[in-house]
Motif scaffolding. Structure first.
Motif, mmCIF file in Angstrom:
data_model
loop_
_atom_site.group_PDB
_atom_site.id
_atom_site.type_symbol
_atom_site.label_atom_id
_atom_site.label_comp_id
_atom_site.label_asym_id
_atom_site.label_seq_id
_atom_site.Cartn_x
_atom_site.Cartn_y
_atom_site.Cartn_z
ATOM 1 N N GLY A 104 87.878 -6.692 107.534
ATOM 2 C CA GLY A 104 87.700 -5.254 107.644
ATOM 3 C C GLY A 104 88.131 -4.788 109.019
ATOM 4 N N GLU A 109 85.877 0.448 106.271
ATOM 5 C CA GLU A 109 86.657 -0.462 105.436
ATOM 6 C C GLU A 109 85.775 -1.591 104.909
ATOM 7 O OE1 GLU A 109 90.806 -3.012 105.441
ATOM 8 O OE2 GLU A 109 90.396 -1.667 107.105
ATOM 9 N N THR A 112 84.097 -0.318 101.832
ATOM 10 C CA THR A 112 85.030 -0.291 100.703
ATOM 11 C C THR A 112 85.225 -1.678 100.102
ATOM 12 O OG1 THR A 112 86.176 1.606 101.670
ATOM 13 C CG2 THR A 112 87.387 0.333 100.016
#
Length: 122
Positions: A104, A109, A112
């Motif tokens: 990440g 991120e 996600t």
């Protein structure tokens, strides 16, 4: 079941940010604090973790991730490893070299990636 850890490093700001963003996004996760490889592998397996987030700031700590990944795989734990921190930002392929499942680039991120993995595991 998810956990976040600072591996063999003393720079915890990045881990704290990711932990806070994950919690704000609705995730419950263990905060393992700072651990070495042996402690981490033992605890992650004992806690039946599905997603392990490892944060580092220094390259020597990033290189130790390979030991964690190898030991988790040899134990057939099924734990997915998400890494982050400066060494992985400086070398975009380092996460693959150490055997992590993903990297990440930011806390958002990480959210996600974990959301995607949770959907795949359901």
């Amino acid at each position: 079941r998810s956990a976040i850890v600072l591996l063999n490093d003393y720079h915890a700001l990045g881990k704290r940010i990711v932990y806070s963003v994950m919690r704000a996004s609705g995730f419950e996760l263990f905060d393992y604090g700072r651990m070495d490889v042996d402690q981490l592998v033992e605890r992650a397996i004992a806690d039946r973790i599905r997603v392990l987030m490892i944060s580092v700031l220094m390259l020597p700590s990033a290189l130790r991730v390979s030991e964690v990944c190898a030991r988790l795989r040899s134990a057939d734990s099924g734990i997915r490893v998400l890494v982050g921190g400066a060494p992985f930002l400086f070398d975009a392929q380092l996460w693959r070299e150490v055997g992590a499942d993903a990297m990440g680039q930011s806390a958002s991120e990480a959210v996600t990636i974990v959301e995607r993995w949770m959907g795949e595991m359901a």
